[in-house]
Design a protein around this motif. Sequence first.
Motif, PDB file in Angstrom:
ATOM      1  N   SER A  88      17.021  34.733  41.975  1.00 16.63           N
ATOM      2  CA  SER A  88      17.832  33.556  42.300  1.00 16.63           C
ATOM      3  C   SER A  88      17.690  32.531  41.180  1.00 16.63           C
ATOM      4  N   SER A 113      31.010  36.120  38.657  1.00 18.51           N
ATOM      5  CA  SER A 113      30.425  36.739  39.847  1.00 18.51           C
ATOM      6  C   SER A 113      28.949  36.426  40.081  1.00 18.51           C
ATOM      7  N   CYS A 114      28.449  35.296  39.551  1.00 19.50           N
ATOM      8  CA  CYS A 114      27.043  34.974  39.832  1.00 19.50           C
ATOM      9  C   CYS A 114      26.860  34.636  41.305  1.00 19.50           C
ATOM     10  N   PRO A 115      25.922  35.306  41.994  1.00 13.71           N
ATOM     11  CA  PRO A 115      25.725  35.017  43.409  1.00 13.71           C
ATOM     12  C   PRO A 115      24.819  33.818  43.656  1.00 13.71           C
ATOM     13  N   LEU A 139      21.544  30.585  36.960  1.00 12.08           N
ATOM     14  CA  LEU A 139      22.159  30.326  35.660  1.00 12.08           C
ATOM     15  C   LEU A 139      21.412  29.279  34.842  1.00 12.08           C
ATOM     16  N   GLN A 140      20.104  29.469  34.740  1.00 13.76           N
ATOM     17  CA  GLN A 140      19.324  28.650  33.810  1.00 13.76           C
ATOM     18  C   GLN A 140      19.787  28.952  32.392  1.00 13.76           C
ATOM     19  N   ASN A 146      31.572  35.913  33.162  1.00 19.24           N
ATOM     20  CA  ASN A 146      30.825  36.105  34.407  1.00 19.24           C
ATOM     21  C   ASN A 146      31.468  35.265  35.500  1.00 19.24           C
ATOM     22  N   LYS A 191      22.419  36.283  28.034  1.00 19.33           N
ATOM     23  CA  LYS A 191      22.380  35.580  29.312  1.00 19.33           C
ATOM     24  C   LYS A 191      23.617  34.674  29.411  1.00 19.33           C
ATOM     25  N   ASN A 193      28.011  42.995  38.937  1.00 23.37           N
ATOM     26  CA  ASN A 193      26.951  41.991  39.022  1.00 23.37           C
ATOM     27  C   ASN A 193      26.032  42.391  40.183  1.00 23.37           C
ATOM     28  N   THR A 194      25.029  41.580  40.437  1.00 30.86           N
ATOM     29  CA  THR A 194      24.081  41.894  41.510  1.00 30.86           C
ATOM     30  C   THR A 194      24.737  41.748  42.890  1.00 30.86           C
TER      31      THR A 194
HETATM   32  O1  DOR Z   1      22.078  38.062  39.664  1.00 29.17           O
HETATM   33  C1  DOR Z   1      22.498  37.207  38.896  1.00 29.17           C
HETATM   34  N1  DOR Z   1      21.703  36.196  38.531  1.00 29.17           N
HETATM   35  N2  DOR Z   1      23.752  37.283  38.437  1.00 29.17           N
HETATM   36  C2  DOR Z   1      24.292  36.328  37.668  1.00 29.17           C
HETATM   37  O2  DOR Z   1      25.448  36.421  37.335  1.00 29.17           O
HETATM   38  C3  DOR Z   1      23.504  35.189  37.237  1.00 29.17           C
HETATM   39  C4  DOR Z   1      22.052  35.288  37.509  1.00 29.17           C
HETATM   40  C5  DOR Z   1      21.450  33.932  37.748  1.00 29.17           C
HETATM   41  O3  DOR Z   1      21.251  33.197  36.763  1.00 29.17           O
HETATM   42  O4  DOR Z   1      21.204  33.569  38.887  1.00 29.17           O
END
Ligand code: DOR
Length: 316
Positions: free
Chosen positions: A70, A132-134, A73-74, A130, A45, A197-198
Amino acid sequence: VDMAVDLGGGHRLPNPLMTASGCAANGRELHRFFDVADLGAFVTKSVMADPRSGRGTPRMAETPSGMLNSIGLQGPGIAAFVDDDLPWLHSVGARVLPSIAGGSSTEYAHVAATLRASRAFDAVIGVEVNISCPNVANRGLVFACDPMASAKVVALVREQLPRNIPVFAKLSPDVTDITAIAAACVKAGADGLTMINTLLGMSIDTDRMQPHLGGVTGGLSGPGIRPVAVRAVWQVRQAMFEGRIPTVPIIGVGGVRTGRDALELVAAGASAIQVGTAVFNDPSAPVRVLAELTELLGERGYARFTDAVGAAHGRG
Ligand code: DOR
């Protein structure tokens, strides 16, 4: 079929199957179902500098085409990661591809430098950046949509790590031209690319007439994004064949549930495959996909996995 692959840095991976970041925490849960050292690599993660609680709940929703998350990034923060998670992965013999994230390029650099200085760093075979976290305030896309911002993060992370640790930039599908971002990352020193990424999405509960997710928008993963991943991998590999991007290994990720799904990404140009959302239904999915992929390659007469990489471009 010889499934071994080298993604850079001289680390020979016994096979190309990996976990996808975020879907398997840091290994302990999946290890109850299979030996995580049987994977080519274990992707953790995304870890940031400080502990984070992430976005408000609910943070996951199912849709007919896949899962929305959503999480935001916990995570435990890099100090706890290097004291606890990474030594555990090392102790079970896993090859680790830590995923790192940050709110600024200096945060990414700090996380990378802390990793490098850690006692279990021997387990690390590469680092996935990473960008690209949305699910962060700026949608992460402040990095992933901007070639200059992506390049800056990649270059700073590259500087913190020894040469034998390849740096993979993880790209977003939410961009007009993914080849432009890929080119900027490789020119800035990325030794490989992870796609994708998503995809930013949303779903609404029509009984409550409210968004399902506490974070309102979320990242779509699973079957619905698989053709998007195949397209992204194919476009970037094609740009490499045409000399518009220096050739580096691509890690394909997006909705892989079966060996056939994996083979599609391989044919598009992926030298390794990550399995994410599929583990929620089948925790052993990564090792099952490996067995299925191996069988399909054998049926098609391939002696080596690497001979199939990019085959759909019709160049070999
Ligand atoms: O879809 C995602 N969720 N992509 C990420 O890079 C991080 C993750 C999150 O922690 O929200």
